[in-house]
Scaffold this motif. Structure first.
Motif, short mmCIF file in Angstrom:
data_model
loop_
_atom_site.label_atom_id
_atom_site.label_comp_id
_atom_site.label_asym_id
_atom_site.label_seq_id
_atom_site.Cartn_x
_atom_site.Cartn_y
_atom_site.Cartn_z
N ARG A 394 0.74 -1.13 0.00
CA ARG A 394 0.12 0.11 -0.10
C ARG A 394 0.77 1.25 0.07
O ARG A 394 0.26 2.36 -0.71
N LEU A 395 2.08 1.31 0.79
CA LEU A 395 2.85 2.30 0.90
C LEU A 395 3.36 2.67 -0.48
O LEU A 395 3.20 3.79 -0.90
N LEU A 396 3.87 1.71 -1.44
CA LEU A 396 4.50 1.82 -2.71
C LEU A 396 3.45 2.35 -3.59
O LEU A 396 3.80 3.17 -4.40
N THR A 397 2.00 2.08 -3.52
CA THR A 397 1.21 2.46 -4.32
C THR A 397 1.12 4.05 -3.86
O THR A 397 0.98 4.70 -4.92
N ASP A 398 0.99 4.51 -2.70
CA ASP A 398 0.92 5.76 -2.43
C ASP A 398 2.03 6.71 -3.02
O ASP A 398 1.91 7.67 -3.20
N LEU A 399 3.22 5.95 -2.89
CA LEU A 399 4.44 6.75 -3.38
C LEU A 399 4.45 7.03 -4.96
O LEU A 399 4.70 8.02 -5.26
N VAL A 400 4.02 5.93 -5.72
CA VAL A 400 3.87 6.00 -7.01
C VAL A 400 2.95 7.18 -7.29
O VAL A 400 2.87 8.02 -8.25
N THR A 401 1.75 7.21 -6.70
CA THR A 401 0.79 8.38 -6.84
C THR A 401 1.00 9.62 -6.64
O THR A 401 0.81 10.62 -7.30
N ALA A 402 2.01 9.99 -5.47
CA ALA A 402 2.68 11.07 -5.29
C ALA A 402 3.32 11.46 -6.26
O ALA A 402 3.46 12.56 -6.68
N GLU A 403 4.31 10.68 -7.09
CA GLU A 403 5.43 10.92 -7.75
C GLU A 403 4.34 11.44 -9.21
O GLU A 403 4.70 12.51 -9.79
N ARG A 404 3.41 10.71 -9.31
CA ARG A 404 2.29 11.03 -10.59
C ARG A 404 1.97 12.46 -10.36
O ARG A 404 1.94 13.13 -11.33
N ASP A 405 1.47 12.74 -9.36
CA ASP A 405 0.86 14.17 -8.76
C ASP A 405 1.87 14.94 -8.98
O ASP A 405 1.73 16.28 -9.52
N CYS A 406 3.42 14.92 -8.42
CA CYS A 406 4.46 15.72 -8.83
C CYS A 406 4.59 16.13 -10.14
O CYS A 406 4.76 17.09 -10.49
N GLU A 407 4.53 15.22 -10.95
CA GLU A 407 4.84 15.18 -12.42
C GLU A 407 4.01 15.77 -13.13
O GLU A 407 4.04 16.78 -14.10
N GLN A 408 2.53 15.82 -12.81
CA GLN A 408 1.27 16.50 -13.25
C GLN A 408 1.53 17.96 -12.94
O GLN A 408 1.15 18.90 -13.94
N VAL A 409 2.00 18.23 -11.75
CA VAL A 409 1.90 19.73 -11.72
C VAL A 409 3.26 20.21 -12.11
O VAL A 409 3.28 21.23 -13.14
N ARG A 410 4.35 19.69 -12.66
CA ARG A 410 5.65 19.89 -13.37
C ARG A 410 4.98 20.51 -14.81
O ARG A 410 5.65 21.37 -15.23
N LEU A 411 4.16 19.49 -15.11
CA LEU A 411 4.01 19.53 -16.56
C LEU A 411 2.63 20.11 -16.80
O LEU A 411 1.95 20.20 -17.92
N ALA A 412 1.77 20.74 -15.93
CA ALA A 412 0.65 21.54 -16.18
C ALA A 412 0.53 22.41 -17.13
O ALA A 412 1.45 23.25 -17.19
N GLY A 413 -0.43 22.26 -17.89
CA GLY A 413 -0.68 23.37 -19.09
C GLY A 413 0.08 23.22 -20.45
O GLY A 413 -0.13 23.86 -21.25
N PHE A 414 0.96 22.21 -20.36
CA PHE A 414 1.72 21.82 -21.44
C PHE A 414 0.57 20.97 -22.55
O PHE A 414 -0.25 20.53 -22.35
N THR A 415 0.61 21.52 -23.98
CA THR A 415 0.08 20.95 -24.92
C THR A 415 0.71 19.64 -25.41
O THR A 415 1.86 19.22 -24.92
N ALA A 416 -0.13 18.71 -26.06
CA ALA A 416 0.74 17.62 -26.55
C ALA A 416 1.88 17.88 -27.51
O ALA A 416 2.89 16.83 -27.01
N GLU A 417 1.85 18.75 -28.13
CA GLU A 417 3.16 19.13 -28.88
C GLU A 417 4.29 19.43 -27.84
O GLU A 417 5.39 19.13 -28.16
#
Length: 439
Positions: A394-417
């Motif tokens: 369960r801990l690893l699942t939450d860590l992967v989710t946290a990493e994904r959230d972090c990456e979504q913030v870093r790339l927020a507003g980017f177009t596909a191109e």
């Protein structure tokens, strides 16, 4: 329509309302409306709220004559459009991830009520309440049984550390009782719980409780009104357990019900006593240097990336009672195809060999990982063989989710191109660095 309607009743709160509202508007979850209900304040609270509404379209202000907090909340609920309801008191504030964590839990577990842990604040000191031992989904009967053990606890008796489904409130016409000025939150919760089916308690503290709730002695009530209010609360409580428990279970639990009635008759107020391990306010979560965030340079860029990841890892670390460095190391180990040697692992995680060894031992002692040293016959170096144990799942699942959230913030507003360009440029930067360091 917003996902969450956040409701704050306000009365003469000019000294604290900015901190409260700012904490809401600065949430990293943005799909909400904020309903601030001015209950006939005589200070500048109303003007402050109007200024916020002029600056942010998510803020809706209700100005009304002074009728008390229960009626004020009822009118705000009637205005709400969100799927969920979240409440704050104007003296208090929430962490930047509060609404996101509440909504995520409700959506992931399909829960009707989510309860969070919280911080108590007295002056410049803060302490974590810390009675929720694990994130756990409970049935109505299980939740009622927990509540029976300590009904006066804030986990059950207040609104502000919870997330409610608005459709349940509307369907069953649930309201605060304006005739009651003592335990009115608790009675609302009792009625709500009767109609909910799934309940979840979150270990992560997300609310800062500051206000000293007034006892009956401070409410200028007559003896007759006090007795009438307490009898009403007793009736609510008794009726609740008769409805939730079957007859045999109710008979077994009757002494606990009576204990609540006796304890509540003493007063029922719960003072914000600081717990052991109190910290200076501001030290309970990782602080970030605003100056470095604004500045440019390789080191500053690395700092921003590190602190952003830490921001998302910290709630996971709090939930599982591990440190952020331990969480970061676990995430790296989970990603690594080959752990390598202790020397390589220390370099990759930016830990000293001693710190790495201590951290690995802590993770082993928690039964999260199993490590074995294997001596490579060719290099003669000791390679680490890692196995994740069932306790870590369960801990690893939450860590992967946290990493994904972090990456979504870093790339927020980017177009596909732009994302494709970013990927290409990142690979080019990686190649440039490899060319120099491998030369």
């Amino acid at each position: 329509m917003a996902m969450v309607s956040i409701i704050v009743p306000v009365y003469n709160a000019e000294k604290t309302i900015r901190r409260c509202v700012d904490s809401i508007l600065n949430q990293d979850y943005t799909d909400f409306e904020l309903i601030v209900a001015d209950d006939g304040s005589k200070d500048d609270s109303g003007a402050i709220l109007d200024a916020y509404a002029a600056q942010d379209s998510r803020v809706r202000v209700l100005h009304k004559e002074n009728t008390g907090v229960s009626d004020t909340r009822n009118q705000a609920i009637a205005m709400a459009t969100g799927t969920y309801l979240q409440f704050l008191d104007s003296d208090d504030w929430i962490t930047p991830d509060a609404t996101r964590l509440l909504v995520r839990a409700a959506e992931a577990e399909h829960c009707d009520l989510v309860i969070s842990d919280f911080y108590r604040v007295v002056g410049t000191r803060v302490s974590h309440k810390g009675d929720i031992e694990e994130d756990e989904v409970l049935t109505r009967e299980e939740y009622a049984t927990h509540m029976m053990e300590n009904p006066a606890d804030f986990y059950y008796g207040v609104l502000w550390n919870k997330l409610y489904r608005r459709d349940i409130v509307e369907r069953y016409h649930l309201q605060m009782d304006p005739e009651i000025s003592w335990c009115e939150d608790f009675m609302f919760n009792l009625e709500y719980i009767r109609h909910g089916e799934r309940f979840l308690a979150l270990q992560v503290p997300i609310y800062y409780y500051v206000k000293t709730k007034g006892s009956l002695a401070n409410q200028n009530l007559t003896i007759a009104n006090t007795i009438r209010m307490k009898l009403t609360v007793f009736e609510y409580y008794n009726r609740f357990y008769k409805a939730v428990l079957d007859e045999d279970e109710y008979e077994k639990s009757r002494l606990k019900v009576y204990k609540f009635l006796f304890d509540a008759a003493q007063d029922g107020a719960v003072p914000p006593v600081l717990l052991p391990g109190a910290k200076r306010l501001g030290d309970e979560r990782t602080t970030v240097s605003e100056e470095v965030l604004e500045s440019n340079g390789l080191l500053q860029s690395a700092y921003r990336d590190r602190m952003l990841l830490q921001y998302y890892l910290e709630p996971v670390a709090l939930k599982y009672d591990i440190s952020v460095p331990e969480a970061r190391l676990l995430l790296y180990l989970h990603q690594a195809e080959n752990v390598g040697t202790r020397r390589e692992l220390a370099a990759l995680t930016d830990l000293s060999r001693t710190s790495l060894s201590l951290t690995l031992k802590k993770l082993e002692s928690r039964d999260l990982i199993s490590l074995e040293d294997y001596k490579d016959p060719q290099t003669k170096e000791k390679q680490l063989i890692l196995e994740f144990l069932p306790e870590s799942e369960r801990l690893l699942t939450d860590l992967v989710t946290a990493e994904r959230d972090c990456e979504q913030v870093r790339l927020a507003g980017f177009t596909a191109e732009e994302l494709e360009q970013y990927k290409m440029l990142s690979e080019k930067i990686k190649s440039n660095i490899q060319n120099v360091l491998q030369a």
